[in-house]
Design a protein around this motif. Structure first.
Motif, PDB file in Angstrom:
ATOM      1  N   PRO A 190      11.717  20.317  50.663  1.00  0.00           N
ATOM      2  CA  PRO A 190      12.961  19.919  50.605  1.00  0.00           C
ATOM      3  C   PRO A 190      13.721  20.461  52.165  1.00  0.00           C
ATOM      4  CG  PRO A 190      12.191  22.144  49.379  1.00  0.00           C
ATOM      5  CD  PRO A 190      11.291  21.362  49.873  1.00  0.00           C
TER       6      PRO A 190
ATOM      7  N   VAL B 261      18.124  21.328  52.376  1.00  0.00           N
ATOM      8  CA  VAL B 261      18.862  21.574  52.282  1.00  0.00           C
ATOM      9  C   VAL B 261      19.503  21.565  53.205  1.00  0.00           C
ATOM     10  CG1 VAL B 261      20.142  23.217  50.442  1.00  0.00           C
ATOM     11  CG2 VAL B 261      17.532  23.207  50.630  1.00  0.00           C
TER      12      VAL B 261
ATOM     13  N   VAL C 151      19.936  18.084  48.372  1.00  0.00           N
ATOM     14  CA  VAL C 151      18.228  18.506  48.733  1.00  0.00           C
ATOM     15  C   VAL C 151      17.716  17.463  48.405  1.00  0.00           C
ATOM     16  CG1 VAL C 151      16.955  19.477  47.253  1.00  0.00           C
ATOM     17  CG2 VAL C 151      18.508  20.766  47.180  1.00  0.00           C
ATOM     18  N   ASN C 152      17.381  17.174  50.069  1.00  0.00           N
ATOM     19  CA  ASN C 152      17.328  16.117  50.688  1.00  0.00           C
ATOM     20  C   ASN C 152      17.966  14.760  49.951  1.00  0.00           C
ATOM     21  OD1 ASN C 152      13.850  17.527  49.907  1.00  0.00           O
ATOM     22  ND2 ASN C 152      14.397  16.223  51.765  1.00  0.00           N
TER      23      ASN C 152
ATOM     24  N   VAL D 203      18.940  25.642  45.498  1.00  0.00           N
ATOM     25  CA  VAL D 203      17.943  26.511  45.098  1.00  0.00           C
ATOM     26  C   VAL D 203      18.144  28.160  44.400  1.00  0.00           C
ATOM     27  CG1 VAL D 203      16.799  27.825  47.082  1.00  0.00           C
ATOM     28  CG2 VAL D 203      18.136  25.688  47.385  1.00  0.00           C
TER      29      VAL D 203
ATOM     30  N   THR E 250      13.636  24.440  44.349  1.00  0.00           N
ATOM     31  CA  THR E 250      14.759  23.694  44.808  1.00  0.00           C
ATOM     32  C   THR E 250      13.835  22.854  43.795  1.00  0.00           C
ATOM     33  OG1 THR E 250      12.836  22.449  46.207  1.00  0.00           O
ATOM     34  CG2 THR E 250      14.518  24.289  47.482  1.00  0.00           C
TER      35      THR E 250
ATOM     36  N   ALA F  58      16.216  18.998  42.204  1.00  0.00           N
ATOM     37  CA  ALA F  58      16.950  17.914  42.876  1.00  0.00           C
ATOM     38  C   ALA F  58      16.941  17.131  41.897  1.00  0.00           C
ATOM     39  CB  ALA F  58      16.419  16.861  44.362  1.00  0.00           C
TER      40      ALA F  58
ATOM     41  N   LEU G 271      12.992  28.172  54.213  1.00  0.00           N
ATOM     42  CA  LEU G 271      14.673  28.151  53.641  1.00  0.00           C
ATOM     43  C   LEU G 271      14.643  28.879  53.395  1.00  0.00           C
ATOM     44  CD1 LEU G 271      14.331  25.526  50.305  1.00  0.00           C
ATOM     45  CD2 LEU G 271      15.590  25.478  52.414  1.00  0.00           C
TER      46      LEU G 271
END
Length: 285
Positions: free
Chosen positions: A90, A92, A242-243, A249, A259, A261, A284
């Motif tokens: 991920p 972010v 996220v992507n 998160v 995470t 998404a 992260l």
């Protein structure tokens, strides 16, 4: 002299690092592997006759792409034995990424390495097929065919409906609140009938071994999880994209990050992607 050479190499490399990282990460789906590729590219840049390189960006992009093609061979072998669904690491960000979202990255996994390279370099990064051909050592006509085949495979993964930034973040926050508080009515109102959950624990943290498909099955899982969240706690660290998808998160009861998404279609959550594998979350921290 060695220090001076390294500083000279870094002066040409560092401004291009973000662009090169985008290429490497989108090729590999792994932050750690992308960083390894960039490190190797820098070593090769240090050893190159830099005075003879007319276009450093093109030179380094070719180097990174070729290293990624080599890396993909071993990555595919690792994923054949991966425990449960595999999701890309991920990334972010505050703003939505418009070029490659998480569903598209998953679609890219189904392509051959050369198809993936041709599609990303031409369709995403906007390179002419002549430059793509030089990079992947194929002629331009072959590169056009590779990109066309890739386009056919990934067409369905392109987002049909863009979610406005603020609306996407609102939905992510509402989803977090409903799923953690146990408000099943509010949660259910957000889900599409064919919603799915894809959770990546990599065999290192508890996660569903297969995707969970369908409204009833997803609701049942979240009803169970909501009880655990209320008992053990789940803290929101930050909301963001996220992507390229609205998400957030969290810090979970075991002290690890996670995470989530959300793929949104027609205002409903169509798919939920959860990364729990700690190896994929280290960056992260």
């Amino acid at each position: 002299m060695a220090v001076t050479g390294q500083e000279d190499a870094a002066a040409g490399f560092d401004p291009l690092r973000p662009k090169l990282m985008r290429v490497a990460y989108r090729m590999l789906g792994s932050v750690a592997d992308a960083e390894d590729v960039l490190q190797e590219a820098f070593i090769r840049w240090m050893g190159a006759d830099r005075a003879a390189v007319r276009e450093p960006e093109a030179f380094l992009r070719r180097t990174v792409t070729r290293l990624c093609l080599d890396q993909l061979k071993s990555a595919r072998r690792r994923r054949e034995t991966y425990v449960g669904p595999w999701l890309p690491d991920p990334v972010v960000e505050e703003e939505e990424e418009e070029d490659v979202t998480l569903p598209l990255m998953l679609a890219l996994e189904r392509l051959s390495p050369l198809e993936r390279a041709a599609f990303l370099l031409h369709d995403v990064f906007g390179l002419a097929f002549e430059e793509v051909a030089t990079t992947i050592k194929r002629d331009p006509a072959a590169c056009r065919q590779l990109a066309a085949r890739a386009r056919t495979h990934v067409r369905e993964a392109r987002p049909r409906f863009r979610v406005e930034r603020e609306r996407g973040l609102e939905l992510a926050k509402a989803f977090f609140d409903a799923s953690r508080s146990g408000d099943m009515k509010a949660l259910g109102a957000m889900l599409a009938t064919d919603v799915s959950v894809h959770s990546d624990g990599g065999g290192k943290r508890p996660a569903a071994i297969r995707p969970i498909i369908g409204y009833d099955a997803v609701m049942k899982v979240h009803e169970y999880l909501a009880g655990l969240f209320r008992k053990n706690g789940s803290k929101l660290v930050r909301a963001g994209f996220v992507n390229g998808l609205p998400g957030f998160v969290t810090l979970e009861a075991d002290g690890e990050l996670q995470t989530t998404a959300l793929e949104i279609e027609d205002g409903k959550v169509a798919a939920i992607y959860v990364v729990r594998n700690p190896d994929k979350l280290r960056h992260l921290h």
